[in-house]
Scaffold this active site. Structure first.
Site, PDB file in Angstrom:
ATOM      1  N   ASP A 101       0.974  -1.159  -0.323  1.00 50.28           N
ATOM      2  CA  ASP A 101       0.050   0.176   0.031  1.00 50.28           C
ATOM      3  C   ASP A 101       0.969   1.556   0.416  1.00 50.28           C
ATOM      4  O   ASP A 101       1.944   1.478   0.678  1.00 50.28           O
ATOM      5  CB  ASP A 101      -1.073  -0.408   1.125  1.00 50.28           C
ATOM      6  N   ASN A 158     -10.615  -2.761  -6.471  1.00 52.46           N
ATOM      7  CA  ASN A 158     -10.096  -1.789  -7.165  1.00 52.46           C
ATOM      8  C   ASN A 158     -10.453  -1.643  -8.582  1.00 52.46           C
ATOM      9  O   ASN A 158      -9.795  -0.425  -9.364  1.00 52.46           O
ATOM     10  CB  ASN A 158      -8.072  -2.003  -7.664  1.00 52.46           C
TER      11      ASN A 158
HETATM   12  C1  FPP Z   1      -2.183  -0.156  -3.434  1.00 51.85           C
HETATM   13  O1  FPP Z   1      -1.234   1.674  -4.137  1.00 51.85           O
HETATM   14  C2  FPP Z   1      -1.633  -0.890  -4.551  1.00 51.85           C
HETATM   15  C3  FPP Z   1      -2.119  -0.807  -5.673  1.00 51.85           C
HETATM   16  C4  FPP Z   1      -3.663  -1.195  -5.759  1.00 51.85           C
HETATM   17  C5  FPP Z   1      -0.959  -1.985  -6.701  1.00 51.85           C
HETATM   18  C6  FPP Z   1      -0.170  -2.897  -6.704  1.00 51.85           C
HETATM   19  C7  FPP Z   1       0.973  -3.091  -7.722  1.00 51.85           C
HETATM   20  C8  FPP Z   1       1.918  -2.791  -7.903  1.00 51.85           C
HETATM   21  C9  FPP Z   1       3.049  -2.856  -6.800  1.00 51.85           C
HETATM   22  C10 FPP Z   1       2.781  -3.522  -9.175  1.00 51.85           C
HETATM   23  C11 FPP Z   1       2.849  -4.460  -9.454  1.00 51.85           C
HETATM   24  C12 FPP Z   1       2.846  -5.632  -9.083  1.00 51.85           C
HETATM   25  C13 FPP Z   1       2.780  -6.445  -9.042  1.00 51.85           C
HETATM   26  C14 FPP Z   1       2.724  -7.796  -8.727  1.00 51.85           C
HETATM   27  C15 FPP Z   1       4.005  -6.726 -10.960  1.00 51.85           C
HETATM   28  P1  FPP Z   1      -2.737   2.742  -3.290  1.00 51.85           P
HETATM   29  O2  FPP Z   1      -2.781   2.846  -4.777  1.00 51.85           O
HETATM   30  O3  FPP Z   1      -3.597   2.004  -2.792  1.00 51.85           O
HETATM   31  O4  FPP Z   1      -1.644   3.798  -3.053  1.00 51.85           O
HETATM   32  P2  FPP Z   1      -2.360   4.940  -1.888  1.00 51.85           P
HETATM   33  O5  FPP Z   1      -3.240   4.381  -1.013  1.00 51.85           O
HETATM   34  O6  FPP Z   1      -1.430   6.378  -1.513  1.00 51.85           O
HETATM   35  O7  FPP Z   1      -3.444   6.209  -2.980  1.00 51.85           O
END
Ligand code: FPP
Length: 276
Positions: free
Chosen positions: A49, A97
């Site tokens: 996250d 998501n």
């Molecule tokens: C949460 O951060 C993250 C995600 C929803 C996506 C995770 C994906 C990756 C790390 C990309 C690559 C993954 C793989 C397995 C190759 P957020 O967007 O919710 O952050 P925020 O809460 O700060 O908005």
């Protein structure tokens, strides 16, 4: 002002700050050396996250946060493999998501596909078995195809299983399990009285895997957000303010060290727990 360790063993705040600063500088090799290899968790799950906040702090587009998060995925996988962790499960895309702007969802799917294509050879040669859990049918064709190719070509590996939770949520998984079991009871292939923890576990996406002993969540949020709710019943939870794109091997090692310093009691009293 007192700035020593008192007879109660507690250090003064200025000293604590110095200790904390020194501890921050501990290298990943030093942390690794402190880990008891005989008590490494078999299964570690991570809620990645803070990508969006990282991007905002760096004045970048949200997608740059996700793109930089790929480096952290590599770091977590390397750390887990070095320690001998057998299962690493990453919450890469939740059912919720899908409600993000279409542009971000498309870009995330594209990033997943490009990352899998780019990393596949390295996963294959390093003994990593790729696996996925979730409502995979809801993923775009390109993502499903690449994932399947990745899973097929690493199926013979057994050093570590890297599971990507994609279009996953625990409530979706539990509903699916209930509906499967109800269907089997209706068909007569299973007796309602035979349903127990084992049967439930066998009808979850994680069937065949041990439950995670350690759940890590980055970005300072202290929630489990619909992730592996049945499976983390006895997991140790480790929260860090570090945003996912800044997550490195040393954070993984610190989480495992903290895990090893906790007493896991599974509802028993201290004396009943086997000595470490
Ligand atoms: C949460 O951060 C993250 C995600 C929803 C996506 C995770 C994906 C990756 C790390 C990309 C690559 C993954 C793989 C397995 C190759 P957020 O967007 O919710 O952050 P925020 O809460 O700060 O908005």
């Amino acid at each position: 002002m007192r700035n020593t360790i008192g007879c109660d063993g507690n250090a003064d705040p200025p000293l604590l700050a110095i200790f904390a600063a020194l501890d921050e500088r501990t290298t990943s090799e030093e942390l690794l050396a402190r880990i008891d290899r005989k008590r490494v968790p078999r299964h570690v799950a991570i809620i990645m996250d803070g990508n969006g906040r990282w991007a905002e702090q760096h004045g970048e587009h949200r997608m740059m946060g996700h793109a930089n998060g790929v480096t952290s995925v590599r770091e977590a996988l390397t750390a887990a493999t070095e320690l001998g962790v057998r299962y690493l499960t990453l919450y890469a895309f939740s059912t919720e998501n899908w409600n993000r702007p279409k542009e971000e969802v498309d870009a995330l799917m594209d990033l997943l596909v490009r990352t899998m294509v780019k990393e596949l050879e390295e996963l294959r040669t390093n003994g990593v078995r790729l696996n996925a859990i979730g409502d995979l049918d809801s993923l775009p064709e390109s993502c499903r195809g690449t994932l399947q190719q990745g899973m097929d070509s690493t199926a013979g590996n057994d050093r570590i299983t890297l599971t990507l939770a994609l279009s996953y949520s625990s409530r979706w998984e539990i509903l699916r399990m209930v509906s499967d079991l109800v269907g089997k009871v209706a068909q007569g292939s299973i007796n309602a009285s035979e349903i127990n923890e084992r049967t439930v576990g066998e009808h979850l996406c994680t069937a065949g895997m041990p439950d995670p002993e350690l759940l890590i969540r980055t970005s300072g949020e202290q929630r489990v957000s619909n992730f592996l709710l049945w499976q983390i019943a006895y997991a140790e939870l480790w929260f860090t303010p570090v945003l996912w794109p800044d997550f490195r091997k040393e954070h993984f090692f610190r989480a495992v060290l903290d895990y090893q310093n906790r007493e896991r009691r599974f509802g028993l009293v201290s004396e009943q727990v086997a000595p470490k």
